[in-house]
Design a protein around this motif. Sequence first.
Motif, mmCIF file in Angstrom:
data_model
loop_
_atom_site.group_PDB
_atom_site.id
_atom_site.type_symbol
_atom_site.label_atom_id
_atom_site.label_comp_id
_atom_site.label_asym_id
_atom_site.label_seq_id
_atom_site.Cartn_x
_atom_site.Cartn_y
_atom_site.Cartn_z
ATOM 1 N N SER A 70 -1.847 0.394 4.792
ATOM 2 C CA SER A 70 -1.832 -0.093 6.422
ATOM 3 C C SER A 70 -1.720 -1.567 6.354
ATOM 4 O O SER A 70 -1.652 -2.247 5.451
ATOM 5 C CB SER A 70 -3.164 0.161 7.066
ATOM 6 N N THR A 71 -1.281 -1.873 7.519
ATOM 7 C CA THR A 71 -1.305 -3.477 7.692
ATOM 8 C C THR A 71 -1.978 -3.793 8.866
ATOM 9 O O THR A 71 -2.044 -3.145 9.896
ATOM 10 C CB THR A 71 0.301 -4.032 7.717
ATOM 11 N N ASP A 72 -2.141 -5.161 9.073
ATOM 12 C CA ASP A 72 -2.465 -5.917 10.134
ATOM 13 C C ASP A 72 -1.629 -7.205 10.370
ATOM 14 O O ASP A 72 -2.064 -8.179 9.746
ATOM 15 C CB ASP A 72 -4.254 -6.331 10.025
ATOM 16 N N ASN A 73 -0.509 -6.975 11.106
ATOM 17 C CA ASN A 73 0.322 -8.281 11.010
ATOM 18 C C ASN A 73 -0.170 -9.255 11.615
ATOM 19 O O ASN A 73 -0.051 -10.634 11.243
ATOM 20 C CB ASN A 73 1.414 -7.501 11.849
ATOM 21 N N ALA A 74 -1.099 -9.222 12.449
ATOM 22 C CA ALA A 74 -2.065 -10.537 13.319
ATOM 23 C C ALA A 74 -2.807 -10.988 12.223
ATOM 24 O O ALA A 74 -2.827 -12.452 12.287
ATOM 25 C CB ALA A 74 -2.709 -9.895 14.446
ATOM 26 N N ALA A 75 -3.188 -10.470 11.062
ATOM 27 C CA ALA A 75 -4.213 -10.974 10.219
ATOM 28 C C ALA A 75 -3.259 -11.338 8.900
ATOM 29 O O ALA A 75 -3.854 -11.986 8.003
ATOM 30 C CB ALA A 75 -5.246 -10.315 9.997
ATOM 31 N N ASN A 76 -1.944 -10.908 9.029
ATOM 32 C CA ASN A 76 -1.123 -11.260 7.692
ATOM 33 C C ASN A 76 -1.823 -10.617 6.568
ATOM 34 O O ASN A 76 -1.772 -11.197 5.483
ATOM 35 C CB ASN A 76 -0.940 -12.981 7.638
ATOM 36 N N THR A 77 -2.186 -9.522 6.901
ATOM 37 C CA THR A 77 -2.920 -8.678 5.717
ATOM 38 C C THR A 77 -2.291 -7.302 5.536
ATOM 39 O O THR A 77 -2.192 -6.653 6.431
ATOM 40 C CB THR A 77 -4.313 -8.881 5.752
ATOM 41 N N MET A 78 -2.405 -6.745 4.215
ATOM 42 C CA MET A 78 -1.990 -5.293 4.130
ATOM 43 C C MET A 78 -3.126 -5.038 3.312
ATOM 44 O O MET A 78 -3.803 -5.598 2.589
ATOM 45 C CB MET A 78 -0.693 -5.013 3.287
ATOM 46 N N TYR A 79 -3.489 -3.584 3.553
ATOM 47 C CA TYR A 79 -4.440 -2.884 2.877
ATOM 48 C C TYR A 79 -4.275 -1.611 2.110
ATOM 49 O O TYR A 79 -3.063 -0.998 2.240
ATOM 50 C CB TYR A 79 -5.401 -2.374 3.857
ATOM 51 N N LEU A 80 -5.056 -1.435 1.207
ATOM 52 C CA LEU A 80 -4.851 0.076 0.583
ATOM 53 C C LEU A 80 -6.207 0.636 0.385
ATOM 54 O O LEU A 80 -7.136 0.071 -0.306
ATOM 55 C CB LEU A 80 -4.252 -0.021 -1.023
ATOM 56 N N GLN A 81 -6.413 1.590 1.256
ATOM 57 C CA GLN A 81 -7.791 2.273 1.248
ATOM 58 C C GLN A 81 -7.763 3.386 0.168
ATOM 59 O O GLN A 81 -6.741 4.342 0.178
ATOM 60 C CB GLN A 81 -7.872 2.860 2.656
ATOM 61 N N MET A 82 -8.484 3.286 -0.778
ATOM 62 C CA MET A 82 -8.479 4.427 -1.748
ATOM 63 C C MET A 82 -9.942 5.149 -1.778
ATOM 64 O O MET A 82 -10.962 4.753 -1.985
ATOM 65 C CB MET A 82 -8.390 3.718 -3.130
ATOM 66 N N ASN A 83 -9.854 6.379 -1.560
ATOM 67 C CA ASN A 83 -10.944 7.502 -1.459
ATOM 68 C C ASN A 83 -10.920 8.441 -2.440
ATOM 69 O O ASN A 83 -9.681 8.587 -3.038
ATOM 70 C CB ASN A 83 -10.960 8.099 -0.006
ATOM 71 N N SER A 84 -11.980 8.971 -2.819
ATOM 72 C CA SER A 84 -12.186 10.075 -4.039
ATOM 73 C C SER A 84 -11.510 9.521 -5.272
ATOM 74 O O SER A 84 -10.466 10.269 -5.844
ATOM 75 C CB SER A 84 -11.148 11.223 -3.437
ATOM 76 N N LEU A 85 -11.765 8.452 -5.627
ATOM 77 C CA LEU A 85 -11.305 7.630 -6.870
ATOM 78 C C LEU A 85 -11.622 8.571 -7.892
ATOM 79 O O LEU A 85 -12.444 9.227 -8.080
ATOM 80 C CB LEU A 85 -11.665 6.265 -6.846
ATOM 81 N N LYS A 86 -10.699 8.410 -9.001
ATOM 82 C CA LYS A 86 -10.836 9.203 -10.268
ATOM 83 C C LYS A 86 -10.554 8.291 -11.313
ATOM 84 O O LYS A 86 -10.135 7.075 -11.143
ATOM 85 C CB LYS A 86 -9.573 9.973 -10.239
ATOM 86 N N PRO A 87 -11.049 8.437 -12.582
ATOM 87 C CA PRO A 87 -10.965 7.765 -13.674
ATOM 88 C C PRO A 87 -9.596 7.155 -13.931
ATOM 89 O O PRO A 87 -9.368 6.057 -14.390
ATOM 90 C CB PRO A 87 -11.694 8.329 -14.768
ATOM 91 N N GLU A 88 -8.856 8.108 -13.818
ATOM 92 C CA GLU A 88 -7.475 7.831 -14.154
ATOM 93 C C GLU A 88 -6.684 6.858 -12.924
ATOM 94 O O GLU A 88 -5.640 6.262 -13.130
ATOM 95 C CB GLU A 88 -6.553 9.119 -13.998
ATOM 96 N N ASP A 89 -7.364 6.308 -11.886
ATOM 97 C CA ASP A 89 -6.827 5.431 -11.182
ATOM 98 C C ASP A 89 -7.349 4.080 -11.402
ATOM 99 O O ASP A 89 -6.894 2.894 -11.022
ATOM 100 C CB ASP A 89 -7.499 5.604 -9.806
ATOM 101 N N THR A 90 -8.100 4.114 -12.723
ATOM 102 C CA THR A 90 -8.501 2.637 -13.281
ATOM 103 C C THR A 90 -7.074 2.033 -13.688
ATOM 104 O O THR A 90 -6.254 2.377 -14.525
ATOM 105 C CB THR A 90 -9.282 2.840 -14.378
ATOM 106 N N SER A 91 -7.113 0.618 -13.079
ATOM 107 C CA SER A 91 -5.593 -0.231 -13.149
ATOM 108 C C SER A 91 -5.963 -1.398 -12.695
ATOM 109 O O SER A 91 -6.987 -1.704 -11.970
ATOM 110 C CB SER A 91 -4.352 0.735 -12.724
ATOM 111 N N ILE A 92 -5.153 -2.228 -12.882
ATOM 112 C CA ILE A 92 -4.581 -3.517 -12.344
ATOM 113 C C ILE A 92 -3.619 -3.252 -10.887
ATOM 114 O O ILE A 92 -2.540 -2.647 -11.149
ATOM 115 C CB ILE A 92 -4.212 -4.613 -13.061
ATOM 116 N N TYR A 93 -4.112 -3.351 -9.758
ATOM 117 C CA TYR A 93 -3.311 -3.169 -8.701
ATOM 118 C C TYR A 93 -2.719 -4.583 -8.117
ATOM 119 O O TYR A 93 -3.347 -5.692 -7.914
ATOM 120 C CB TYR A 93 -4.405 -2.482 -7.569
#
Length: 115
Positions: A70-93
């Motif tokens: 998602s993004t908040d253009n007014a705040a000049n920010t983008m987001y990545l909401q990550m739910n139900s995380l798994k060990p295989e999601d371990t990484s540098i983002y």
Amino acid sequence: QVQLVESGGGLVQAGGSLRLSCAATGKIFSGKAIAWYRQAPQNQRELVASMTSGGSIDYADSVKGRFTLSTDNAANTMYLQMNSLKPEDTSIYYCQVVGTIRDYWGQGIQVTVSS
């Protein structure tokens, strides 16, 4: 000089949630294609989620139904909401903005999911 600064990473147990933020120093999200990538040690950089300049969003099969871009253009920010995380999601983002002349990248942030 536009900069992208990421935050929100860390260590979480499997099944938990994290929200990554990518804040820009200027108004660069509006009308631009953006994306989140990740790269684990000894792996190639992988596209996790992307949004076209027209607003269409797509996700890697491995994160569909769990991650939300998602993004908040007014705040000049983008987001990545990550739910139900798994060990295989371990990484540098990394966040990315596709600019007119060049691409912009965040510095990368570590996400570690313990089992």
